[in-house]
Scaffold this active site. Structure first.
Site, PDB file in Angstrom:
ATOM      1  N   GLU A  84       0.908  -1.208   0.057  1.00 35.00           N
ATOM      2  CA  GLU A  84      -0.018   0.028  -0.111  1.00 35.00           C
ATOM      3  C   GLU A  84       0.932   1.269  -0.007  1.00 35.00           C
ATOM      4  O   GLU A  84       1.948   1.310   0.573  1.00 35.00           O
ATOM      5  CB  GLU A  84      -0.781  -0.049   1.279  1.00 35.00           C
ATOM      6  CG  GLU A  84      -1.637  -1.359   1.321  1.00 35.00           C
ATOM      7  CD  GLU A  84      -2.367  -1.287   2.798  1.00 35.00           C
ATOM      8  OE1 GLU A  84      -3.589  -1.771   2.777  1.00 35.00           O
ATOM      9  OE2 GLU A  84      -1.735  -0.902   3.652  1.00 35.00           O
ATOM     10  N   ASP A  96      -7.451  -4.588   8.419  1.00 34.84           N
ATOM     11  CA  ASP A  96      -6.758  -3.338   7.589  1.00 34.84           C
ATOM     12  C   ASP A  96      -6.867  -3.545   6.137  1.00 34.84           C
ATOM     13  O   ASP A  96      -6.153  -2.955   5.431  1.00 34.84           O
ATOM     14  CB  ASP A  96      -5.454  -3.019   8.341  1.00 34.84           C
ATOM     15  CG  ASP A  96      -4.531  -4.492   8.033  1.00 34.84           C
ATOM     16  OD1 ASP A  96      -5.043  -5.367   7.410  1.00 34.84           O
ATOM     17  OD2 ASP A  96      -3.426  -4.505   8.327  1.00 34.84           O
TER      18      ASP A  96
END
Length: 354
Positions: free
Chosen positions: A66, A237
């Site tokens: 990410e 997450d």
């Protein structure tokens, strides 16, 4: 944040893992967490000045990579971070990260730093900051389900910021609990090892869940959560990864960082897209109430957000000044004439080799 110094435009301060460890130990782990929490709180109070977007994620069957960017119009920051739960079996970190700050006016980087350690510090700081507003007033005991890399940082953060004096530990891997018990033995906390999820949460004022499996899971069932408790859910997450039974969510007041991201990645991905939640920054700025009664169940559904990383980077940028805990990287091309990049490359051939 000041613009780059014109006499050293090619140099960017870099904090390595070694220097980060030395820096944090020189400050003190609890003091560093408290300092980062203060910076996060300050930045949340000016939430509206930041660019906000859900993190940019590249998912695979094994994990996720990410980018987490944001800017306040003067300074830009981003973090590169991965999450690969399988890595532990191969002797690797589940999470690794690095980050950068840059001057918006020139686009020039102002700081490059490791963020594997720094992310652990900022996650703990954010959790404890949220609990300061959401946990029961006289909370003293925290249950910690999941005793991996984040465990000790969470325990120390809640000790410093929320006055927790007892932690109850459980992990399905007893080696992880062994590690946590050993590392916390001189922390000033009473550390209690437990043998099950149910035993761990018994008598706890705060429950922290921090597990790594990338799947829908039920770490907490509805019968484990009693009135008045605060839940700090930090393991979720990414899409498809949760820790709490849906019924817990339905009887909790839920607080989040950034709803568009949390609805995709957090515990509330289990709920209707219109299920009401409150944003933590609204609580910090007094626009909404946090804990309102002794019987209320509060849930911080935390997935981590770029502004928290920005705050942690700003903290490091400030505290490394006048220290030896960084080195200058020759990272940016700096030709005598800005348009003569090729000429700079050619002239390098004439320089004597070392």
């Amino acid at each position: 944040m000041p613009a780059p110094r014109k006499e050293h435009l090619n140099l960017v301060p870099f904090v390595s893992v070694d220097n980060m460890m030395k820096l944090i130990l020189s400050i003190g782990v609890e003091d560093a967490i408290e300092g980062i929490a203060a910076q996060i709180e300050s930045d949340f109070k000016r939430w509206e000045s930041f660019d906000k977007t859900p993190r940019l994620a590249s998912h695979s069957k094994e994990g996720v990579i990410e980018l987490m960017p944001t800017s306040d119009g003067e300074t830009y920051g981003f973090k590169y971070v991965n999450g690969h739960p399988k890595n532990t079996k191969d002797g690797l970190q589940t999470v690794t990260a690095f980050g950068l700050l840059a001057d918006v006016d020139t686009g020039y980087p102002a700081l490059l730093t490791e963020m594997t350690i720094l992310t652990a510090l900022r996650t703990a700081a954010t959790s404890a900051l949220a609990a300061k507003y959401l946990a029961p007033k006289h909370a003293r005991t925290m249950a910690m389900i999941g005793n991996g890399a984040q465990c000790e940082f969470q325990a120390l953060a809640f000790k410093r910021i929320c006055n927790i004096d007892t932690v109850r530990l459980f992990d399905i891997d007893p080696i992880a609990t062994d590690k946590a018990v050993f590392n916390l033995q001189d922390s000033g906390l009473k550390v209690i090892r437990t043998n099950s999820h149910q035993e761990c949460v018994s008598g706890a004022d705060i429950i922290t869940t921090c597990t790594a499996d990338k799947q829908y899971a039920t770490i907490l069932t509805d019968n484990m959560v009693g009135t008045g408790q605060h839940i700090n859910a930090i393991g979720g997450d990414c899409p498809g990864k949760t820790e709490l039974h849906k019924d817990i969510l339905l009887r909790s007041d839920i607080f989040v960082e950034y709803p568009p991201q949390t609805r995709i990645e957090g515990e509330i991905q289990q709920l209707d897209e219109n299920h009401p939640v409150k944003e933590l920054w609204h609580v910090i700025t007094g626009q909404e109430q946090g804990r309102t009664s002794d019987s209320q169940i509060t849930l911080f559904d935390s997935v981590g957000f770029a502004i928290e990383d920005f705050s942690a980077l700003r903290y490091i940028y400030d505290v490394i000044k006048d220290t030896d805990f960084f080195e200058n990287l020759d990272m940016l091309a700096d030709p005598d004439e800005p348009r003569d990049l090729y000429g700079m490359v050619r002239r390098a051939a004439k320089q004597p080799s070392l």
